[in-house]
Each structure stands twice: as C-alpha cells, then as structure tokens.
Design a protein around this motif. Structure first.
Motif, PDB file in Angstrom:
ATOM      1  N   UNK A   1       4.985  -2.512  -3.595  1.00 12.99           N
ATOM      2  CA  UNK A   1       3.898  -1.559  -3.401  1.00 12.99           C
ATOM      3  C   UNK A   1       4.403  -0.160  -3.727  1.00 12.99           C
ATOM      4  N   UNK A   2       3.477   0.733  -4.073  1.00 13.88           N
ATOM      5  CA  UNK A   2       3.856   2.103  -4.426  1.00 13.88           C
ATOM      6  C   UNK A   2       4.429   2.849  -3.229  1.00 13.88           C
ATOM      7  N   UNK A   3       3.772   2.739  -2.090  1.00 10.88           N
ATOM      8  CA  UNK A   3       4.217   3.467  -0.895  1.00 10.88           C
ATOM      9  C   UNK A   3       3.816   2.693   0.350  1.00 10.88           C
ATOM     10  N   UNK A   4       4.541   2.942   1.433  1.00 12.56           N
ATOM     11  CA  UNK A   4       4.241   2.342   2.727  1.00 12.56           C
ATOM     12  C   UNK A   4       4.347   3.441   3.777  1.00 12.56           C
TER      13      UNK A   4
ATOM     14  N   UNK B   1       4.805 -12.419   0.478  1.00 19.02           N
ATOM     15  CA  UNK B   1       3.386 -12.702   0.234  1.00 19.02           C
ATOM     16  C   UNK B   1       2.665 -11.452  -0.221  1.00 19.02           C
ATOM     17  N   UNK B   2       1.548 -11.139   0.451  1.00 16.20           N
ATOM     18  CA  UNK B   2       0.767  -9.955   0.094  1.00 16.20           C
ATOM     19  C   UNK B   2       1.260  -8.691   0.788  1.00 16.20           C
ATOM     20  N   UNK B   3       2.169  -8.840   1.753  1.00 17.99           N
ATOM     21  CA  UNK B   3       2.704  -7.696   2.496  1.00 17.99           C
ATOM     22  C   UNK B   3       3.908  -7.123   1.754  1.00 17.99           C
ATOM     23  N   UNK B   4       3.690  -6.696   0.519  1.00 15.88           N
ATOM     24  CA  UNK B   4       4.780  -6.252  -0.345  1.00 15.88           C
ATOM     25  C   UNK B   4       5.275  -4.860   0.043  1.00 15.88           C
ATOM     26  N   UNK B   5       6.552  -4.747   0.398  1.00 10.49           N
ATOM     27  CA  UNK B   5       7.093  -3.430   0.763  1.00 10.49           C
ATOM     28  C   UNK B   5       7.262  -2.540  -0.468  1.00 10.49           C
ATOM     29  N   UNK B   6       7.474  -1.262  -0.216  1.00 12.88           N
ATOM     30  CA  UNK B   6       7.898  -0.370  -1.291  1.00 12.88           C
ATOM     31  C   UNK B   6       9.270  -0.868  -1.733  1.00 12.88           C
ATOM     32  N   UNK B   7       9.596  -0.662  -3.016  1.00 10.70           N
ATOM     33  CA  UNK B   7      10.840  -1.238  -3.525  1.00 10.70           C
ATOM     34  C   UNK B   7      11.383  -0.412  -4.682  1.00 10.70           C
TER      35      UNK B   7
END
Length: 161
Positions: free
Chosen positions: A49-52, A131-137
């Motif tokens: 994800x872009x940001x969390x 899954x769908x809970x993609x962290x920033x990376x």
C-alpha cells in the motif's frame, strides 16, 4: 479523526484493517488505515500500500530483519525458498508479540542483486501472508547482506495496541 487528516484523505481509497484489542472499549481507535490515493499508481497488485496511518496512542514494535534461515540456521541457496522461509520467520516473530499480520504497518525488504524476475516471488509471498491488509513497503536492492549466502531479508513495524 482530525480535519487535517480528513482533508488529506479526500479523494483517496481508504481501507481500515482490524487490530485485535481486547483491552480497549473503542476498537475503532486502534485500527490501521490504508491510504492508496486515486491519483497515484495502484500498488496493491504488487503487494503493498502507498501509506498506512497508525492510530493515535498505539504501541509500536520493530521486528529486526528476518532472513531465510530455518530453525537450525540452515539457508537454502534458492531465492524463492529463502523468501518463503523469511516470511514464515516474520510470522513467527509477529505471533511471538501476540500480534497478527494485519497489525503490520510497514515492511522494508532487502534483495541481493534484485532484478524484475524476482518480483513475482516477492509479490506472491507478501499477498499470501497479508491478503488485502497490505502494509506500506519499501524494496531496497543491495549487493550483499550480513551473511554471504543470504539473498533476502524482511523487517517490519507492527502496531501492538
């Protein structure tokens, strides 16, 4: 949520990920918020994800880089095997904190001699774990890691409560 954050999030795709918090009266206060602005490239097919946004007052844990060593210290020479084992090691570290993968806000991964052929292995492993809970990376190509046969390492920032 502050008006500044509401203004920042206007026009962006936002998803809230649950964080297990048995000791709090208001569960929504301790959720990670994923932000993927519509005017930026959608990173979710690539496993991040872009940001969390971390909730106010949350405790944060930092997990040191996990490589592909098995429980005996053995290390395969195969990149895909190392990545799979490193994510298994990361999951074990997360669980040792009493947390779950959906509480990971940020990953930093280090790949020796990175090239585009490695992206499918990386993406499939991160999607399998999160899954769908993609962290920033962030992916950092490196010439070598702490141990010469190491080809991959992943570190994490985890929200505990």
């Amino acid at each position: 949520m502050s008006s500044a954050i509401k203004n920042l999030l206007t026009g962006e795709f936002i998803m809230t990920m649950g964080v297990s918090t048995p000791t709090t009266a208001n569960e929504t206060d301790l959720k990670l918020t994923i932000v993927n602005p519509q005017n930026l490239y959608d990173p979710t097919p690539n496993g991040y994800s872009t940001a969390v946004i971390v909730p106010n007052g949350a405790r944060v844990a930092y997990i040191s880089g996990q490589g592909g060593q098995d429980s005996t210290g053995g290390l395969s020479s195969d990149f895909a095997v190392q990545v799979e084992q490193a994510y298994a090691n990361l999951r074990a570290a997360i669980e040792a904190l009493g947390a779950k993968p959906d509480q990971v806000a940020k990953l930093t991964i280090y790949v020796v001699d990175h090239d585009m052929s490695k992206l499918e292995v990386l993406t499939s492993n991160v999607k399998a774990m999160f899954g769908k809970a993609l962290p920033a990376q962030t992916l950092v190509p490196v010439p070598k890691l702490a141990i010469d046969p190491m080809l991959f390492e992943v570190e994490a920032v985890v929200i505990l409560d």
